[in-house]
Design an enzyme around this catalytic site. Structure first.
Site, mmCIF file in Angstrom:
data_model
loop_
_atom_site.group_PDB
_atom_site.id
_atom_site.type_symbol
_atom_site.label_atom_id
_atom_site.label_comp_id
_atom_site.label_asym_id
_atom_site.label_seq_id
_atom_site.Cartn_x
_atom_site.Cartn_y
_atom_site.Cartn_z
ATOM 1 N N HIS A 302 54.406 87.340 155.273
ATOM 2 C CA HIS A 302 54.479 88.060 156.542
ATOM 3 C C HIS A 302 53.180 87.806 157.296
ATOM 4 O O HIS A 302 52.164 87.405 156.710
ATOM 5 C CB HIS A 302 54.648 89.565 156.306
ATOM 6 C CG HIS A 302 56.001 89.955 155.813
ATOM 7 N ND1 HIS A 302 57.157 89.614 156.484
ATOM 8 C CD2 HIS A 302 56.390 90.673 154.719
ATOM 9 C CE1 HIS A 302 58.207 90.102 155.825
ATOM 10 N NE2 HIS A 302 57.767 90.739 154.739
ATOM 11 N N CYS A 345 55.345 85.236 160.819
ATOM 12 C CA CYS A 345 55.399 85.635 162.225
ATOM 13 C C CYS A 345 53.989 85.717 162.800
ATOM 14 O O CYS A 345 53.009 85.929 162.078
ATOM 15 C CB CYS A 345 56.082 86.992 162.371
ATOM 16 S SG CYS A 345 57.849 86.930 162.056
#
Length: 467
Positions: A302, A345
């Site tokens: 992440h 991301c």
């Protein structure tokens, strides 16, 4: 006749295509008479002739090893002739059989692409029908020039003028080093690591002072070591808050397959806390990369803007991870390409499309998704643009899966990595919108990868084995 030697030569011959045979014959130079060259159409006939000339024998395979090394057949040398890393280093350091003149011409032929060769043939032989054939190589042109007395060890003027006429003044550096050894950096051939040439124009031949840095003329990084280096995968799947990055193992498996086939040492580190991610990067930066020619790293986690997350939720700056390998912190990788792929991301905004997940830090949905500057020779590729999420599903992420597919396509084995990443950007941008589920609501989503590059040369990844 030694049957063991003949068996070896037969296996080597079966592993060589017509292009490689032509290159070997060229590297043999005057060891094969011009009339004899025309009768050599395959590797077996070449080896027979070299045995007749006692250039290849059971007692001495040094000539064969050197010409195979020169045309970059390292895999054949290791597999069929049991050549060690030490022998390869000695071949690079002290070639004995190929003349500097022939070596220089071969290196020039490797620097010119098909478009350049067409320009050379038009400039030199626009009236000669045989030189207009589609499969004419630069080695064919050089051979023709020698036959016509346009080119020899003491006569390089026509070649220099032709290279200047087609806009390839950069290649003149090799001729300049051959003609004036010691005036510039030591002459280095296409299988050796290049030493940066001083950029003081007063040290360059007069004809090289003009800027000729067009992209197509860039020199390429030499990836001729075995193994080429480490390909490290930092794979964060199970986060301490209970979030699981579904599909990330599919990505790691695809990466391993691609880079093991390309003779990298692939090592995967799973479920790392933020501090441990940084520790592992420092650990690899402190390794000795002297016998490697590159470093590859994939970070699967992440993330948010300019950071990636450890499984403990701690943010780690991407620049802190990559800077472990800069010229101050990892001297054995100076001048060598260092490539980082970030599958995470870079924000929480959905670019608005198979349910997919995102690798954002706050998302609750399963979206995913002589000297050199110390920062030289880096390429950092991102799955998405700054501020946006990236997409991942049960079968892996959009970015990594499509990247691996392109890297496994034989049509792209000779393409510069930056061209491949541009193609990847185009492919993903033109995909149909993915269906992204966020907080129980399905909506269309798109993805736009990006990359930043401080590479100084073309980076053409090594071909997979047995292809």
């Amino acid at each position: 006749m030694n049957q063991e030697l003949q068996a070896k030569l037969l296996k080597i011959a079966d592993a060589l295509d017509n292009k490689a045979v032509k290159e070997l014959v060229f590297c043999c130079g005057d060891n094969i008479r011009a009339t004899k060259r025309q009768k050599i159409h395959n590797a077996r006939s070449l080896f027979e002739h070299l045995q007749e000339k006692v250039l290849v024998s059971e007692e001495d395979l040094s000539f064969l090893k050197e010409i195979l090394w020169k045309i970059d057949k390292i895999d054949i040398l290791k597999k069929h002739l049991s050549v060690t890393q030490e022998e390869l280093a000695e071949l690079q350091k002290s070639p004995r059989h190929i003349s500097p003149y022939r070596s220089m011409l071969f290196d020039i032929s490797q620097d010119l692409d098909s478009d350049d060769v067409k320009k050379v043939t038009f400039h030199m032989y626009h009236e000669k029908a045989i030189m207009k054939q589609e499969d004419v190589s630069m080695l064919d042109v050089i051979t023709e020039m020698e036959k016509d007395a346009f080119l020899s060890e003491s006569n390089l003027e026509k070649l220099k003028k032709t290279l200047t006429a087609i806009g390839r003044e950069d290649v003149l550096l090799k001729i300049g080093s051959y003609e004036n050894p010691g005036r510039q950096a030591k002459y280095l051939d296409s299988t050796q690591e290049k030493i940066p040439i001083q950029e003081n124009p007063n040290n360059q031949p007069e004809e090289l002072k003009a800027d000729s840095g067009r992209g197509k003329n860039l020199e390429h990084y030499n990836l001729d070591k075995e193994p080429h280096g480490w390909c490290v995968i930092l794979n964060n799947e199970d986060f301490e808050n209970g979030v699981k990055r579904i599909g990330t193992d599919k990505d790691a498996g695809a990466i391993r397959r691609v880079f093991e086939h390309r003779r990298y040492t692939v090592e995967e580190c799973k479920n790392l806390k933020g501090e441990k991610m940084l520790d592992i990067m420092k650990e690899y930066s402190e390794k000795d990369h002297a016998n490697n020619d590159s470093f590859i790293c994939f970070i699967l986690s992440h993330g948010c803007q300019e950071t990636v997350l450890g499984v403990d939720g701690k943010k780690v700056l991407i620049k802190d991870l990559t800077s472990c390998f800069n010229g101050q912190n990892c001297k054995s990788l100076i001048g060598k390409p260092k490539v980082f792929f970030i599958q995470a991301c870079r924000g929480d905004e959905l670019d608005g499309g198979v349910p997919y997940e995102g690798d954002g830090s706050t998302s609750t949905y399963e979206c995913d998704g002589g000297t050199l500057p110390i920062t030289a020779d880096f390429l950092t590729a991102y799955a998405s643009t700054e501020g946006y999420k990236c997409l991942r599903g049960l079968e892996g992420s959009v970015y990594i899966q499509k990247l691996c597919k392109i890297l496994e396509d034989p049509d792209h084995f000779q393409d510069d990595l930056r061209d491949l990443l541009t193609k990847l950007q185009d492919d993903i941008a033109n995909d149909q919108p993915f269906k992204v589920k966020e907080k129980g609501v399905t909506q269309p989503g798109k993805q736009m990868p990006s990359y930043t590059s401080e590479l100084r040369k073309k980076l053409i990844l090594p071909r997979p084995e047995n292809i």
